[in-house]
Design a protein around this motif. Structure first.
Motif: not given
Length: 314
Positions: A240, A298, A302
């Motif tokens: 990320c 993630t 994100a």
């Protein structure tokens, strides 16, 4: 400040549909186990329809920008080397391949396509990356996984299994749709307007359905904050933060890319780990909990970081 507000506003539909899936699963309005049905619809039907129609109608010369593709390939290769070198001392070949996939590959179909459609009204910049990821990066991961499985089970022919895995990767509906769209475009094959409209109609469902499926999955599994694997948060940080930073630096300073393509490359690199990371972990019986946690975390991280990456890339 106004740019940040505008960017967050553009991502509001993503958060709404994604969050709706989480809420529905948490409140047991829709069972989290049904996320697979939503995902299968998006992966096997809606997204291939979108890709085939869009690639057929696109300007391939603009779409397959050699410098941009080369910049992303260099970024991916450097990322693969970094993650592979770092993880090789702590796990076997299959574990290394899984960690490379977690750190370098991105969730193009379920996450990047809907985000690009909502931000730019067009997901075509992702198409070359889908082909690169499936036809090159995933093939490498499959080959290493099969080789590792062959070493563990000496009676299993690793080369034959790897070749079967490669053939399966190249025959997925998404890749076939890309081949058909590109071939039809390049050969100028006449396609009836009604068929293009039908593909567009089916493809428009891909973005909300895919995001809702991820939300359902995350709402059902939850976020495990304690008892994390030793390298879990390092991989999440690499995926990320480090990987999109590499895409920005390599694209801008090594290849001299600017404007829209630099924004596209950074945002693609900032997408979460691919959902099939968990599928691969289950199939090869390696680090299943780690894979599930990285996909979930993630995805959420994100979504929170995308407004910042969009501003930085611009």
């Amino acid at each position: 400040m106004s740019d940040l507000v505008a960017t967050v506003g553009k991502l509001a539909p993503v958060a709404l549909v994604f969050g709706g899936g989480v809420v529905f699963a948490r409140r047991k309005i829709i069972g989290a186990d049904t996320s697979k049905a939503f995902s299968d619809f998006a992966f096997l039907f809606a997204i291939p329809c979108y890709l085939a129609g869009s690639l057929y109608s696109s300007d391939l010369g603009r779409l397959f920008d050699p410098r941009a593709i080369a910049a992303y390939l260099v970024t991916a290769l450097l990322g693969m080397l970094a993650v592979g070198f770092w993880s090789r001392r702590t796990t076997d070949a299959r574990g290394v391949a899984l960690r490379i996939m977690a750190g370098v590959q991105v969730n193009t179909t379920y996450f990047a396509i809907p985000v690009f459609v909502l931000l730019f009204g067009d997901a075509s910049p992702i198409f070359p990356i889908i082909l690169l990821q499936v036809c090159v990066l995933t093939v490498v991961v499959i080959a290493v996984m099969e080789f590792g499985a062959g070493q563990e089970h000496s009676d299993t022919p690793a080369l034959g299994a790897a070749l079967r895995g490669v053939q399966a990767a190249l025959a997925t509906p998404i890749v076939v749709a890309c081949y058909l769209g590109i071939a039809g475009n390049a050969a100028d094959v006449p396609v009836p307007r009604w068929l293009l409209d039908a593909l567009s109609f089916a493809g428009n469902a891909a973005a909300p359905v895919a995001l809702f499926a991820i939300g359902l999955h995350l709402g059902g599994t939850g976020l495990r904050l304690r008892g994390a694997a030793r390298d879990e948060y390092a991989l999440i940080a690499f995926k990320c933060l480090v990987f999109p930073s590499l895409a920005l630096l390599i694209g801008k300073y090594l290849f001299g890319i600017g404007g829209s393509w630099l924004t596209y490359l950074v945002l693609i690199a900032a997408m979460p780990a691919p959902q099939n990371l968990f599928i691969f972990a289950q199939r090869y019986d390696t680090d299943v909990d780690l894979a599930a946690a990285i996909v979930a975390k993630t995805s959420l991280l994100a979504l929170l970081l995308l407004p910042g990456w969009l501003l930085v890339a611009r």
